[in-house]
Design a protein around this motif. Structure first.
Motif, mmCIF file in Angstrom:
data_model
loop_
_atom_site.group_PDB
_atom_site.id
_atom_site.type_symbol
_atom_site.label_atom_id
_atom_site.label_comp_id
_atom_site.label_asym_id
_atom_site.label_seq_id
_atom_site.Cartn_x
_atom_site.Cartn_y
_atom_site.Cartn_z
ATOM 1 N N TYR A 1 -4.886 1.291 2.325
ATOM 2 C CA TYR A 1 -5.729 2.458 2.568
ATOM 3 C C TYR A 1 -7.061 2.317 1.831
ATOM 4 C CZ TYR A 1 -2.184 5.581 4.666
ATOM 5 O OH TYR A 1 -1.277 6.174 5.489
ATOM 6 N N TYR B 1 -0.935 2.307 0.372
ATOM 7 C CA TYR B 1 -2.078 2.975 -0.253
ATOM 8 C C TYR B 1 -3.127 1.967 -0.713
ATOM 9 C CZ TYR B 1 -0.888 7.948 -0.423
ATOM 10 O OH TYR B 1 -0.652 9.255 -0.088
ATOM 11 N N SER C 1 4.953 3.009 0.476
ATOM 12 C CA SER C 1 3.809 3.912 0.356
ATOM 13 C C SER C 1 2.791 3.344 -0.623
ATOM 14 C CB SER C 1 4.259 5.297 -0.130
ATOM 15 O OG SER C 1 5.010 5.970 0.846
ATOM 16 N N ASN D 1 4.232 5.708 6.951
ATOM 17 C CA ASN D 1 2.986 5.182 6.404
ATOM 18 C C ASN D 1 2.304 4.195 7.339
ATOM 19 O OD1 ASN D 1 2.285 6.143 3.579
ATOM 20 N ND2 ASN D 1 4.479 5.800 3.414
ATOM 21 N N ASP E 1 -5.995 8.220 -3.602
ATOM 22 C CA ASP E 1 -5.327 6.920 -3.703
ATOM 23 C C ASP E 1 -5.120 6.491 -5.156
ATOM 24 O OD1 ASP E 1 -5.217 6.753 -0.999
ATOM 25 O OD2 ASP E 1 -6.730 5.189 -0.772
#
Length: 214
Positions: free
Chosen positions: A189, A186, A182, A27, A167
């Motif tokens: 992200y 995210y 993760s 990630n 997401d």
């Protein structure tokens, strides 16, 4: 200990969440790939490919076939995107890829593909429970990632919207299945997606604004 065993081993624990090496490394590279995509750098694709390889190992060990399959898609579309951005695509003056909004026909294709694909993959996972323990979220993420990366490969601003929708499901699914890193990534992200969306949006308008000024 083999490389696969090491990747799936626990790296450390934070806030009672067990962080795996594969989850963290894969990630982190994926985060770098998204940042490079925001910069419209060709290196986004090799980074996405590398991230896909490592996360494939991670999700395969957790019996998340959709998420593991997503990494295969990531690697395939990364190769496609690299080819698209290096051959026959319009380049900006700074050497980065030129971006644009999709046409309404293309948007319809993306939405229809996402809907039909999710129903098909989710139905398959439901019929064969051994493929995934979370069939519908897994299917949604699998298909949504494919749609997002295809749109990115075509230089469409809409790819950022697709990543946001992925997401929204990816964060709780990762936490629920023991991939805390993760889940944390995210969230980052999401911030990068909003930033990247603004940048691509403005750059897609630049040619039109310049034409109007002329």
């Amino acid at each position: 200990m083999s490389a696969v065993d090491w990747l799936n081993a626990e790296a450390f624990t934070v806030f009672d969440q067990h962080i795996k090496w594969s989850d963290m490394i894969g990630n982190s590279i994926g985060l770098l790939a998204l940042a490079l995509g925001w910069r419209r750098s060709i290196w986004t694709w090799p980074a996405q490919f590398a991230s896909g390889v490592i996360l494939l190992v991670a999700f395969s060990s957790a019996h998340l076939t959709g998420s593991a399959g997503k990494q295969v898609v990531v690697m395939a579309v990364a190769a496609f995107g690299y080819w698209q951005w290096t051959r026959g695509r319009q380049q900006a003056q700074d050497g980065s890829i030129a971006v644009r909004f999709a046409t309404w026909r293309e948007r319809g294709f993306l939405v229809a593909g996402a809907a039909v694909g999710t129903l098909a993959v989710g139905g398959l996972f439901t019929l064969y429970p051994s493929l995934s323990w979370d069939p519908w979220p897994d299917a949604y993420i699998f298909v949504g990632t494919l749609v997002a990366m295809y749109a990115q490969a075509r230089g469409m601003v809409e790819f950022w919207f697709a990543w946001l929708l992925v997401d929204l499901v990816g964060v709780p699914l990762n936490f629920a299945n023991g991939f805390a890193f993760s889940g944390f990534v995210y969230v980052i992200y999401g911030a990068l997606v909003l930033w990247g969306m603004r940048d691509w949006w403005l750059r897609s308008r630049t040619p039109a604004l310049e034409g109007a000024a002329a």
